[in-house]
Scaffold this active site. Structure first.
Site, short mmCIF file in Angstrom:
data_model
loop_
_atom_site.label_atom_id
_atom_site.label_comp_id
_atom_site.label_asym_id
_atom_site.label_seq_id
_atom_site.Cartn_x
_atom_site.Cartn_y
_atom_site.Cartn_z
CB ALA A 22 -0.94 -0.02 1.21
N GLY A 23 1.97 1.17 -0.74
CA GLY A 23 2.87 2.32 -0.82
C GLY A 23 2.44 3.28 -1.89
CB ILE A 25 2.75 1.59 -7.19
CG1 ILE A 25 4.04 2.20 -7.76
CG2 ILE A 25 1.91 1.01 -8.33
CD1 ILE A 25 4.92 1.23 -8.53
CG ASP A 45 2.17 -2.03 3.32
OD1 ASP A 45 2.36 -1.54 2.20
OD2 ASP A 45 3.12 -2.24 4.14
CB ILE A 130 3.88 -3.68 -9.98
CG1 ILE A 130 2.50 -3.77 -10.66
CG2 ILE A 130 4.55 -2.36 -10.31
CD1 ILE A 130 1.59 -2.59 -10.39
CG HIS A 187 10.77 -2.91 -16.16
ND1 HIS A 187 10.43 -1.85 -16.97
CD2 HIS A 187 10.70 -2.43 -14.90
CE1 HIS A 187 10.18 -0.79 -16.23
NE2 HIS A 187 10.34 -1.11 -14.96
O1 TXD Z 1 7.26 -1.05 -14.24
C1 TXD Z 1 7.36 -1.52 -13.14
N1 TXD Z 1 7.12 -2.81 -12.95
C2 TXD Z 1 7.72 -0.69 -11.98
C3 TXD Z 1 8.07 -1.32 -10.76
C4 TXD Z 1 7.71 0.73 -12.06
C5 TXD Z 1 7.99 1.49 -10.96
C6 TXD Z 1 8.30 0.92 -9.67
N2 TXD Z 1 8.39 -0.50 -9.66
C7 TXD Z 1 8.58 -1.23 -8.41
O2 TXD Z 1 7.34 -1.33 -7.73
C8 TXD Z 1 9.51 -0.63 -7.39
O3 TXD Z 1 10.85 -0.86 -7.74
C9 TXD Z 1 9.10 -1.38 -6.16
O4 TXD Z 1 9.73 -2.66 -6.11
C10 TXD Z 1 7.60 -1.57 -6.33
C11 TXD Z 1 6.71 -0.69 -5.48
O5 TXD Z 1 7.02 0.65 -5.69
P1 TXD Z 1 6.39 1.81 -4.75
O6 TXD Z 1 6.86 3.11 -5.26
O7 TXD Z 1 4.95 1.57 -4.53
O8 TXD Z 1 7.19 1.48 -3.41
P2 TXD Z 1 6.78 1.87 -1.91
O9 TXD Z 1 6.05 3.16 -1.84
O10 TXD Z 1 8.01 1.71 -1.08
O11 TXD Z 1 5.73 0.73 -1.51
C12 TXD Z 1 6.07 -0.58 -1.28
C13 TXD Z 1 5.21 -1.07 -0.17
C14 TXD Z 1 5.48 -0.37 1.19
O12 TXD Z 1 4.27 0.21 1.68
C15 TXD Z 1 5.96 -1.48 2.07
O13 TXD Z 1 5.53 -1.35 3.44
C16 TXD Z 1 5.32 -2.69 1.43
O14 TXD Z 1 5.47 -2.46 0.04
N3 TXD Z 1 5.91 -3.95 1.84
C17 TXD Z 1 5.18 -5.06 1.93
N4 TXD Z 1 3.89 -5.29 1.65
C18 TXD Z 1 3.44 -6.54 1.85
N5 TXD Z 1 4.21 -7.55 2.29
C19 TXD Z 1 5.51 -7.35 2.56
N6 TXD Z 1 6.28 -8.36 3.00
C20 TXD Z 1 6.05 -6.05 2.38
N7 TXD Z 1 7.27 -5.51 2.55
C21 TXD Z 1 7.16 -4.22 2.22
#
Ligand code: TXD
Length: 326
Positions: A22-23, A25, A45, A130, A187
């Site tokens: 729930a970050g 994206i 999350d 993603i 990618h």
């Molecule tokens: O084209 C594409 N596929 C992409 C991919 C384009 C842009 C970004 N891309 C990737 O998406 C980026 O490299 C990251 O690996 C992900 C998510 O990016 P976002 O910007 O949403 O990252 P955030 O804001 O850090 O959110 C990630 C969330 C955060 O709230 C963490 O608490 C949560 O992931 N998180 C978890 N959720 C569930 N379960 C577990 N174990 C967990 N660990 C962290």
């Protein structure tokens, strides 16, 4: 009394869409899914109360906009039970100076746990991955979950193509609406933008008035480095609006059985000469998920570029094997 049940009608129900992560994206995915009335949304999350807070805020926005999604947040996987679509962004994102591959160690562990839980609670779902490094993460998800290849897809090509389309629009002044672009491969910085298959209202990009090989090369290069460009500007994380919009377009195509063609990471079993590899290829997305992988003829140099891009994905998959994940 529930009239429809008693009378045995066939009933429609809202789709249930679960966002794992729930970050940046994840939150935008929920917002866009709600604004398009795609269904009820569960934001999951591991961070305590974050998904609940975002969900409640979003839910309250539906009153203003006259929308009908029920949006909830949770730290308990049980709440994704029966989800029709699961979109995974869990993990860490890039900071300046990092490559997508630098995320492998941390995100592989997270993806394994996510896959085990999605398998446990939403075994019938269509899954859009993603998290980065994208091609390796979607591979890991599929291996751990054992889901059929029709049900697992990685989002990257739609975003990369959207970037290419935007740059073509900036260069020509033509509406993005009339611009189609194609990007194949992994990618990463070795992705393969295909200008020959990119068009402006049907006119191939290389034939468009005023277009030159130099201009095309510059736009292709900017596309390949498009993710890094945003990371360098934001400084604290990576792109989130366009990635969310891209995954929502894919979700819509599945929910509404649109059968649109998208470049996306699909499990190739012989297609394009790849075996047991997730890599960006043109797919048809519809009500049955990945309904088809479209194989187009590539020139020798395009084929070589795709092969090179695939080899960097294969290297990551090998590392996953050495770490004992697959
Ligand atoms: O084209 C594409 N596929 C992409 C991919 C384009 C842009 C970004 N891309 C990737 O998406 C980026 O490299 C990251 O690996 C992900 C998510 O990016 P976002 O910007 O949403 O990252 P955030 O804001 O850090 O959110 C990630 C969330 C955060 O709230 C963490 O608490 C949560 O992931 N998180 C978890 N959720 C569930 N379960 C577990 N174990 C967990 N660990 C962290």
């Amino acid at each position: 009394m529930e009239i429809s049940k008693e009378q045995g009608f066939n009933t429609f129900r809202r789709a249930k869409i679960a966002m794992i992560g729930a970050g940046m994206i994840g939150g935008n995915l929920a917002l866009m899914a709600a604004q398009k009335n795609l269904g009820d949304i569960v934001l999951f999350d591991v961070v305590e109360s974050l998904p609940q807070g975002k969900a409640l805020d979003l839910y309250e926005s539906t009153a203003v906009d006259g929308l009908n999604s029920v949006i909830t947040g949770t730290n308990n996987y049980k709440d994704i039970s029966g989800a029709d679509i699961v979109i995974i962004t869990a993990g860490i994102a890039r900071k300046p100076g990092m490559s997508r591959d630098d995320l492998l160690n941390t995100n592989a562990g997270i993806m394994k746990t996510v896959a085990e839980n999605v398998k446990k609670y939403a075994s019938e779902a269509f899954v859009i991955v993603i998290s980065n490094p994208l091609d390796a993460m979607v591979y890991l998800f599929q291996k751990v979950s054992g889901f059929k290849r029709e049900r697992v897809i990685g989002m990257a090509g739609v975003l990369d193509a959207a970037r290419f389309r935007t740059f073509i629009s900036m260069e020509t002044g033509i509406s993005v609406e009339d611009i189609n672009a194609f990007v194949l491969g992994g990618h990463g910085d070795t992705m393969v933008p295909l200008s020959r298959y990119s068009t402006l209202a049907g006119i191939p990009l290389p034939d468009f008035p005023g277009m030159t090989p130099e201009k095309i090369a510059a736009m292709e290069d900017r596309t390949r480095k498009g993710g890094g460009e945003i990371v360098a500007l934001l400084k604290t994380g990576s792109a989130f609006y366009a990635p969310a919009a891209s995954a929502i377009a894919m979700t819509e195509s599945i929910i509404h059985d649109k059968k649109r063609i998208f470049p996306a990471a699909a499990l190739c079993k012989g297609e394009y000469g790849f075996n047991d590899l997730f890599i960006g290829v043109p797919v048809v997305l519809g009500g049955r998920g990945v309904e088809k992988i479209i194989e187009v003829k590539l020139t020798e140099s395009e084929q070589a570029a795709l092969k090179e891009s695939a080899s960097s994905v294969e290297e990551l998959v090998e590392v996953l094997g050495k770490m004992g994940y697959v």
